[in-house]
Design a protein around this motif. Sequence first.
Motif: not given
Length: 149
Positions: A1-18
Motif C-alpha cells: 500500500m502506498k504510504n507517500s506521495i511523490a514530487k516530480a524531479l523537474e519541479y523539485e527546485e520550485i517545491y523547495q523554494e515555495l
Amino acid sequence: MKNSIAKALEYEEIYQELGNRNEKIFDSMKDVMVFCALIALRKGKPRKPIEKRGGEPIKVEIFRQDDKNIIDIIALHEYGDLEVITEEKNDEKLTIFEEYANAGMAYIEERFKGIPKEVEIRSLIDEFRPETTYREPINIAELVMESID
C-alpha cells in the motif's frame, strides 16, 4: 500500500523554494502540493503523470484530516464514484492527487516561466480569494472550503 506521495524531479527546485525557504507563503511542501493540486483542478488542467521522482516523497501521515478530505474530493471529482475513497482504492486515490499536484506545478512553472516570485504566487492565490490578507501562513483547507460553492 502506498504510504507517500511523490514530487516530480523537474519541479523539485520550485517545491523547495515555495515550501522550504525562511520567508515563505506555505507552511510546508505538503501545503504546496495541496495548493498545486487545487490549482490544476481549478484551471481545468488534466492529470500529469510523474516521469521521474525527485526529492523526498511526502509521507501520507503528514497530511492533516483537512488535507485528506481535499484528496478525497479531488479523487471523487476525477473518478466520479465513492468507491475511489475506499481503502481498496487508496493507491489509486493518492496517484490521482499526485498527478493533479504535478499538473498544478507544471501550470505554475509555465505561467511564471520558472520559479515564481512571492508576489506572483500571491496573485495566483488571489484568484481564489481576492480579499486575502497575508499576515499569517495560508490555511489551505480554509481556502478550499471558501472556493467550493
